[in-house]
Design an enzyme around this catalytic site. Structure first.
Site, PDB file in Angstrom:
ATOM      1  N   ASP A   1       2.721   4.391   1.939  1.00 54.43           N
ATOM      2  CA  ASP A   1       3.122   4.526   3.111  1.00 54.43           C
ATOM      3  C   ASP A   1       3.883   3.384   3.741  1.00 54.43           C
ATOM      4  O   ASP A   1       3.885   3.348   4.851  1.00 54.43           O
ATOM      5  CB  ASP A   1       1.882   5.121   4.041  1.00 54.43           C
ATOM      6  CG  ASP A   1       2.599   6.069   4.957  1.00 54.43           C
ATOM      7  OD1 ASP A   1       3.722   6.375   4.688  1.00 54.43           O
ATOM      8  OD2 ASP A   1       1.821   6.195   6.193  1.00 54.43           O
ATOM      9  N   CYS A   2       4.101   2.297   2.828  1.00 57.23           N
ATOM     10  CA  CYS A   2       4.886   0.962   3.529  1.00 57.23           C
ATOM     11  C   CYS A   2       6.259   1.213   3.024  1.00 57.23           C
ATOM     12  O   CYS A   2       6.639   0.118   3.376  1.00 57.23           O
ATOM     13  CB  CYS A   2       4.015  -0.051   2.928  1.00 57.23           C
ATOM     14  SG  CYS A   2       4.404  -0.402   1.032  1.00 57.23           S
TER      15      CYS A   2
ATOM     16  N   GLU B   1       7.339   3.841  -8.656  1.00 58.20           N
ATOM     17  CA  GLU B   1       5.660   4.201  -9.199  1.00 58.20           C
ATOM     18  C   GLU B   1       5.469   3.396 -10.328  1.00 58.20           C
ATOM     19  O   GLU B   1       4.963   3.974 -11.077  1.00 58.20           O
ATOM     20  CB  GLU B   1       5.799   5.761  -9.550  1.00 58.20           C
ATOM     21  CG  GLU B   1       6.319   6.602  -8.080  1.00 58.20           C
ATOM     22  CD  GLU B   1       5.104   6.513  -7.233  1.00 58.20           C
ATOM     23  OE1 GLU B   1       4.162   5.722  -7.274  1.00 58.20           O
ATOM     24  OE2 GLU B   1       5.526   7.164  -6.007  1.00 58.20           O
ATOM     25  N   ALA B   2       5.905   1.977 -10.409  1.00 62.68           N
ATOM     26  CA  ALA B   2       5.759   1.255 -11.679  1.00 62.68           C
ATOM     27  C   ALA B   2       4.283   0.802 -12.003  1.00 62.68           C
ATOM     28  O   ALA B   2       3.857   0.550 -13.106  1.00 62.68           O
ATOM     29  CB  ALA B   2       6.130  -0.169 -11.342  1.00 62.68           C
ATOM     30  N   GLN B   3       3.249   1.252 -11.084  1.00 64.91           N
ATOM     31  CA  GLN B   3       1.926   1.089 -11.410  1.00 64.91           C
ATOM     32  C   GLN B   3       1.366   1.862 -12.357  1.00 64.91           C
ATOM     33  O   GLN B   3       0.517   1.802 -12.899  1.00 64.91           O
ATOM     34  CB  GLN B   3       0.940   1.273 -10.141  1.00 64.91           C
ATOM     35  CG  GLN B   3       0.936   2.441  -9.480  1.00 64.91           C
ATOM     36  CD  GLN B   3       1.993   2.960  -8.588  1.00 64.91           C
ATOM     37  OE1 GLN B   3       3.137   2.253  -8.334  1.00 64.91           O
ATOM     38  NE2 GLN B   3       1.907   4.290  -7.986  1.00 64.91           N
TER      39      GLN B   3
ATOM     40  N   THR C   1       0.854  -1.246   0.037  1.00 62.58           N
ATOM     41  CA  THR C   1      -0.086  -0.081  -0.052  1.00 62.58           C
ATOM     42  C   THR C   1       0.970   1.463  -0.125  1.00 62.58           C
ATOM     43  O   THR C   1       2.260   1.321   0.019  1.00 62.58           O
ATOM     44  CB  THR C   1      -0.875   0.219   1.112  1.00 62.58           C
ATOM     45  OG1 THR C   1      -0.106  -0.003   2.376  1.00 62.58           O
ATOM     46  CG2 THR C   1      -1.743  -1.185   1.495  1.00 62.58           C
TER      47      THR C   1
END
Length: 216
Positions: free
Chosen positions: A12-13, A87-89, A10
């Site tokens: 913040d992990c 930020e691969a998503q 998620t």
């Protein structure tokens, strides 16, 4: 053997922090990387963590061929030992295919970091393709926490402190921003289903309807 590894979790992990740590550890041993990112909170061409660490990166715009970029860099004499993608998503599916080609054709490790699902609990296309192609999918062990103290499993988008479930899939924001602007909050599944953010939970706690009634 070189691998395509997808580190997921998620918001913040600690994904970006781990990406920066891998880059630091390997650079200390003389290894050089290409770092790609997309829509980082620190701005274009940056890889940053919430701990305040930041480094330069290549902005992976939709028109950028990641495989061709690495090949061109190497053909000009550049040294590339591995690739990091944060930020691969946000990458296109075809760009994830290009990452797999970097592993298979160039023999380089690729470490990709990203969140799996969006604020509607739907898979990001880039994350979906990574799950399909990655040699390994690693769930980060640093657990983000919901406001209630439970393990956070869902990414919620907020406007004015209230959770929203409609809108464009990609709207850049961050956790802990001012309530009046678009932000994000990690929630446990129970409070995601109830659409109860920390702000709405505080409002409910202050409501006269839920305060104990005492006699004069």
């Amino acid at each position: 053997m070189p691998e395509l590894v997808f580190f997921s979790g998620t918001m913040d992990c600690g994904k970006s922090t781990l990406a920066l740590q891998i880059a630091h550890n390997r650079s200390a041993r003389g290894l050089q990387s290409v770092i790609f990112t997309r829509d980082d909170r620190a701005g274009e061409g940056k890889l940053s963590s919430r701990l305040g660490l930041v480094t330069e990166a290549v902005e992976a715009t939709p028109g950028l061929d990641l495989y061709a970029f690495v090949v061109e860099l190497m053909s000009r004499g550049g040294k590339v030992d591995y690739v990091i993608v944060d930020e691969a998503q946000f990458l296109l599916m075809e760009q994830i295919d290009q990452l797999a080609r970097i592993v298979d054709d160039l023999g380089l490790d690729v470490f990709a970091f990203g969140i799996t699902t969006d604020f509607r609990t739907k898979l990001f296309p880039g994350s979906q393709r990574l799950i399909e192609l990655a040699d390994r999918v690693e769930t980060l062990q640093v657990e983000a926490m919901c406001w209630c103290g439970a393990r956070a499993t869902h990414n919620a988008r907020t406007v004015g402190g209230e959770m929203v479930v409609e809108g464009e899939q990609v709207v850049v924001g961050d956790v802990g921003v001012a309530a009046e602007i678009v932000g994000y909050e990690v929630l446990c599944r129970r409070h995601y289903r109830k659409r109860m953010t920390s702000a709405t939970a505080r409002a409910a706690a202050l409501s006269p309807d839920v305060l104990p009634v005492t006699s004069g």
